[in-house]
Design an enzyme around this catalytic site. Structure first.
Site, short mmCIF file in Angstrom:
data_model
loop_
_atom_site.label_atom_id
_atom_site.label_comp_id
_atom_site.label_asym_id
_atom_site.label_seq_id
_atom_site.Cartn_x
_atom_site.Cartn_y
_atom_site.Cartn_z
N ASP A 91 0.91 -1.09 0.24
CA ASP A 91 -0.09 -0.09 -0.01
C ASP A 91 0.99 1.29 -0.18
O ASP A 91 2.15 1.04 0.18
CB ASP A 91 -0.72 -0.13 1.31
CG ASP A 91 -1.72 1.39 1.80
OD1 ASP A 91 -2.11 1.84 0.74
OD2 ASP A 91 -1.54 1.69 2.78
N ASP B 79 -0.21 5.06 1.27
CA ASP B 79 -0.29 6.13 2.42
C ASP B 79 -0.37 5.33 3.74
O ASP B 79 -0.86 4.43 4.15
CB ASP B 79 -1.73 6.82 2.21
CG ASP B 79 -1.88 7.45 1.04
OD1 ASP B 79 -0.84 7.56 0.21
OD2 ASP B 79 -3.26 7.94 0.75
MG LIG Z 1 -2.87 3.20 3.64
#
Ligand SMILES: [Mg+2]
Length: 263
Positions: free
Chosen positions: A27, A29
């Site tokens: 991922d 963020d």
């Molecule tokens: Mg995230």
């Protein structure tokens, strides 16, 4: 710790494991970087979590492909930041788009693009709902607390290794079982056990939950329950693709112990 130092330690950690994932998916963020990229201006200079660069270099040097799965609503900004940070070229695939699903579509696309089966992927994310959804696809998934670091890498590789050995055991169990009981026999057993379920013999066999709510709330007697428990013992695994279809359909049965079909 310098990137070089982290890379060296990451290489040492990776070397401890005999079985390695073919694709590691991150991922963005709060996993690779400590911010939501939609709240930053493209003009700003982003930064990564301290261990990230070293870990990416180590994976690359070990020949392990890496990819991105992000639900960011601003893929243009995410791409700008990946370029600014000098890591865009590290990724063999990037799936960055907002989605109502918790990354299941992202992973379907990653599988199509890379050809790597789900059970040969390792995934890092900071959101539990994504971890839950993607785990169900047979991807080894690790929830990170404060970004990816060497501890998370070790945890991920350990869990991946455990999942793979469980898979091998199930494969062996399945092979032994299917030697004793031909597929047609198992197929008939399933039909008898769950008459309300639609069932079809295909390449091996596949089982689908009926969409009707009456089926889902059908009560099962104890004899059916015990047979389902027996079947779920060897079906409740994720080996191989057609097998995981069954696994998804069957796994709720073993939990409900004769009450409701909730799958
Ligand atoms: Mg995230």
């Amino acid at each position: 710790m310098s990137d070089e130092r982290v890379k060296k330690e990451a290489m040492e950690i990776i070397a401890e494991f005999e079985v390695l994932p073919r694709l590691v998916v991150f991922d963005l963020d709060y996993t690779l970087w400590p911010f939501y990229c939609e709240y930053l201006s493209k003009c700003e200079m982003p930064s990564l979590y301290p261990h990230v660069k070293g870990i990416l270099h180590a994976l690359k040097d070990k020949g392990i492909d890496i990819a991105v799965a992000s639900r960011s609503p601003t893929p243009d900004k995410a791409n700008t930041f990946l370029e600014k940070l000098g890591i865009k070229s590290f990724f063999v695939a990037q799936e960055i788009f907002s989605s109502w699903t918790h990354k299941t579509v992202h992973f379907q696309k990653l599988k199509q693009r890379t050809g790597v089966p789900y059970n040969e992927m390792l995934f890092f994310d900071d959101e539990d709902r994504n971890i839950q959804a993607v785990s169900k696809m047979s991807v080894t998934s690790i929830l990170v607390d404060d970004g990816v670091d060497l501890g998370a890498l070790r945890q991920g590789l350990t869990k991946f290794s455990q999942n793979r050995s469980a898979l091998e055991k199930n494969k062996q169990r399945w092979q032994n079982f299917s030697k004793k009981r031909p597929l047609q026999k198992i197929s008939n057993d399933l039909k008898n056990c769950v008459p309300a379920m639609t069932f079809s013999s295909s390449a091996a066999f596949s089982l689908n939950c009926s969409p009707s709510s009456s089926t889902r709330t059908r009560l099962m007697d104890s004899a059916t329950t015990s047979r389902l428990k027996e079947l779920s013992l060897f079906l409740g695994t994720s080996y191989p693709a057609w097998f995981s279809t069954i696994s998804l359909a069957v796994s709720p049965w073993s939990d409900i112990k004769g009450r409701r079909i909730s799958g």
